[in-house]
Design an enzyme around this catalytic site. Sequence first.
Site, short mmCIF file in Angstrom:
data_model
loop_
_atom_site.label_atom_id
_atom_site.label_comp_id
_atom_site.label_asym_id
_atom_site.label_seq_id
_atom_site.Cartn_x
_atom_site.Cartn_y
_atom_site.Cartn_z
N LEU A 31 0.81 -1.21 0.00
CA LEU A 31 0.00 0.00 0.00
C LEU A 31 0.85 1.26 0.00
O LEU A 31 0.42 2.29 -0.50
CB LEU A 31 -0.92 0.02 1.23
CG LEU A 31 -2.09 -0.98 1.19
CD1 LEU A 31 -2.72 -1.10 2.56
CD2 LEU A 31 -3.13 -0.54 0.18
N GLY A 32 2.04 1.20 0.56
CA GLY A 32 2.89 2.38 0.55
C GLY A 32 4.08 2.26 1.47
O GLY A 32 4.27 1.26 2.16
N GLY A 35 7.66 6.75 6.84
CA GLY A 35 8.92 7.04 7.50
C GLY A 35 9.38 5.96 8.44
O GLY A 35 10.57 5.82 8.71
N GLY A 37 8.31 2.58 8.15
CA GLY A 37 8.21 1.23 7.63
C GLY A 37 7.34 1.15 6.39
O GLY A 37 7.07 2.15 5.73
N VAL A 39 3.73 -0.42 4.52
CA VAL A 39 2.36 -0.84 4.77
C VAL A 39 1.91 -1.77 3.65
O VAL A 39 2.03 -1.43 2.47
CB VAL A 39 1.40 0.36 4.86
CG1 VAL A 39 0.01 -0.10 5.27
CG2 VAL A 39 1.93 1.37 5.86
N LYS A 53 1.18 -2.70 9.03
CA LYS A 53 2.31 -1.78 9.08
C LYS A 53 3.50 -2.50 9.67
O LYS A 53 3.49 -2.92 10.83
CB LYS A 53 1.96 -0.55 9.94
CG LYS A 53 3.11 0.44 10.06
CD LYS A 53 2.65 1.71 10.77
CE LYS A 53 3.75 2.76 10.76
NZ LYS A 53 3.29 4.05 11.30
N ASP A 147 0.03 12.64 15.90
CA ASP A 147 0.37 13.00 14.52
C ASP A 147 -0.89 13.08 13.67
O ASP A 147 -0.95 12.54 12.57
CB ASP A 147 1.36 11.99 13.94
CG ASP A 147 2.04 12.50 12.66
OD1 ASP A 147 2.01 13.73 12.44
OD2 ASP A 147 2.57 11.68 11.90
#
Length: 726
Positions: A31-32, A35, A37, A39, A53, A147
């Site tokens: 998925l992406g 910063g 790790g 996913v 994740k 965050d």
Amino acid sequence: MSSDAGVTARTTPLGSGDPRQLGSYQLLGKLGQGGMGTVYLGRSQQGRLVAIKVIRADVADNPEFRARFWSEAETARKVARVCTAEVLEAEPHAPQPYLVTEFIEGETLARFITRNGPLAAANLEQLAVGVAAALTAIHRAGIVHRDLKPSNVVLSPFGPRVIDFGIARALDAATSITGDLQQLGTPAFMSPEQIQGGAVTPAVDIWAWGGLVTFAATGRYPFGEGTSQVLLYRALNDDPQLDGIDPALRPIVWQAMRKDPAGRPSAQQLMLRLLGDSAADPDATVDPSQVTHVLEGWDLQAAAGAALGATPTPRSPTTDPRAGTGRHATAGAQTPDDRTAVTALASGAGVGAGTGPGAGTETVDTPTQSRTRVGGSPTGGRRRTAIAVGGAAAAVVVAVAAILITQTGGDKKDDTTTVAGSSSAPPQKFALPQAKVPLDTETMVFATKDSGNYDLYTGRLPDQGELTGVKKITTASQDELLPSISRDRRTVVFFREESETENALYAVAADGSQDPVKLFTSGAAENLTIADDARPSLSPDGKFVVVRSTTNADGLPDAGLYVARLDDGKVFRLNTAQQATDPAWSPSGERIAYWASESESDRGFIVTILATPTSTPTPLTKGQGNRDADPTFSQDGQRIAFSRQEKDGDLEIYQMNTDGSHVTRVTAEKGQDQDPAYSPDGKWLVFTGERGGAPRRIFLTDPADTTTPDRQLTTVPSFHVRWSTG
């Protein structure tokens, strides 16, 4: 193309260095990259899509990180599913620790604003309340997000969902070594105390909420553009730029972004202000129905005048390198696909369609969903009956309406959409009968046999003794059973056995002041064949009913659970096994519980499913007894009560968490107990039982106390008691 296949097609293929399996999860794609790790999109053994994740190796090598990871993830699992992505599992001892969350299909707020410009007024209000509701749930679990930013809010088909919370404190330990300031907060949304290294409290999330709402309303960061250092300096010394925010919303955002964290509201107080109750007691709670009402009609649109594809003020890539997230990754990572998702929420769990017990036996096409506004305000005016804590899920009811419209509305049949249950008869349009005064919360509805057949009655719980003020609300020559109470407690829907071969559903005013009205006399639902002893359940908004039918919307044999709209009889089949029965709608409107079995039987195992046509079911008690039935939700949506047959043949009442955990027996006295129902405040359970050879009667028990004898509430034969809407 199936929903799973469609989602997988929008991931990055796994590379040679990517794992193919993590624990019990099969990895489907990437998925992406974030910063901390990577996913991955994964699938559980039960067929549920998840986001995993995986923490990068150098961070995982930090002993303090591993020490905190487990406890933080376990705490995150306790967060109520209120506009959040549910945390399912954590593995802190793997070579690279990983966190598993539900997969949320949708575009992030960051990506949407980049492509389309600011949100429309109605969506902005829904976003503000939805994110505040999520923060309320997160903070109640003892977690600070730390965050919160546009790339950590996914605009799902059913409302905003906050992601990427739960291990922030553990990641803080890693940042002390990696020096990755990004993980301590995103500069454009960091509070002054975060910048200065002060105490990190829930107030930092309130500050970030203000910045996030500013961004959604204007397309700009609250302190403009610039390098990280410039933005941090302005957050410490300048006032936020709130021009362009709705004047009614601006004072709330201003208060949320006070420099002194002590001057900011809590998430709960923030919600009260958003709902128009600025003078309320700070310790007051929000009525969940308020949140539900605000989220109704979620129909994602840009502000008037913002062209599709228009880009707001350009953002510096140094301010938020991951803000371009286009599709959910519960780690806020970039994805290669920027298309907006319009498919149903891909978080339905359990056995895949047609693959085993509890699953459906046919493939259900996903209808093409248009931007049809269902309910809610089309103008974005200030509505003061807002969303409920627990309410993001309630927007699924709105999604159900949209599905029914696209399946059966309009004059043309789309090539990709199956019209469910064509009927030559015009659709019925009527208002359900309603009591002028709703039933109070001490009053329950039940079926009693005082002569030759069962009729429906109401009765009030006194401090001691049996029910008082018992009143008949239906009278017929046939049995009238299985009541379901609307959330406003003004209407009761019930089952009537009209003949040996025909059953029907009726609605009656809860006080019996009006004659019952027969449901589904036209429209597609006219073709349903209500099964024998089929319990109906009303949706929280009172617009839909779910019930077992032995035929589909075209009148063809196809047993299962069907959702029908009350005003015009439009209908679709849930993706359940043919044996599915006794549905109960969750108070949030998101899920339906029922019981199913592997073959025709009078009992089975408890299952839940999202209230959409293509969702996959989640068996909860399979293998734990498999002699379960009669599920019902508590009004806080946290528990399910049900009946279970013991090895000695006795029936007992049990309850469990809605994820199937902590299954406990509630009743201890020998008997044949079933039909549990929670009181509206969740303090009591009522049920019907046969004790000592006497006829079935209604009993009351404290679900937290199995030692005190159950209290008998009726002396005449009584069945199918209902107290709350679950």
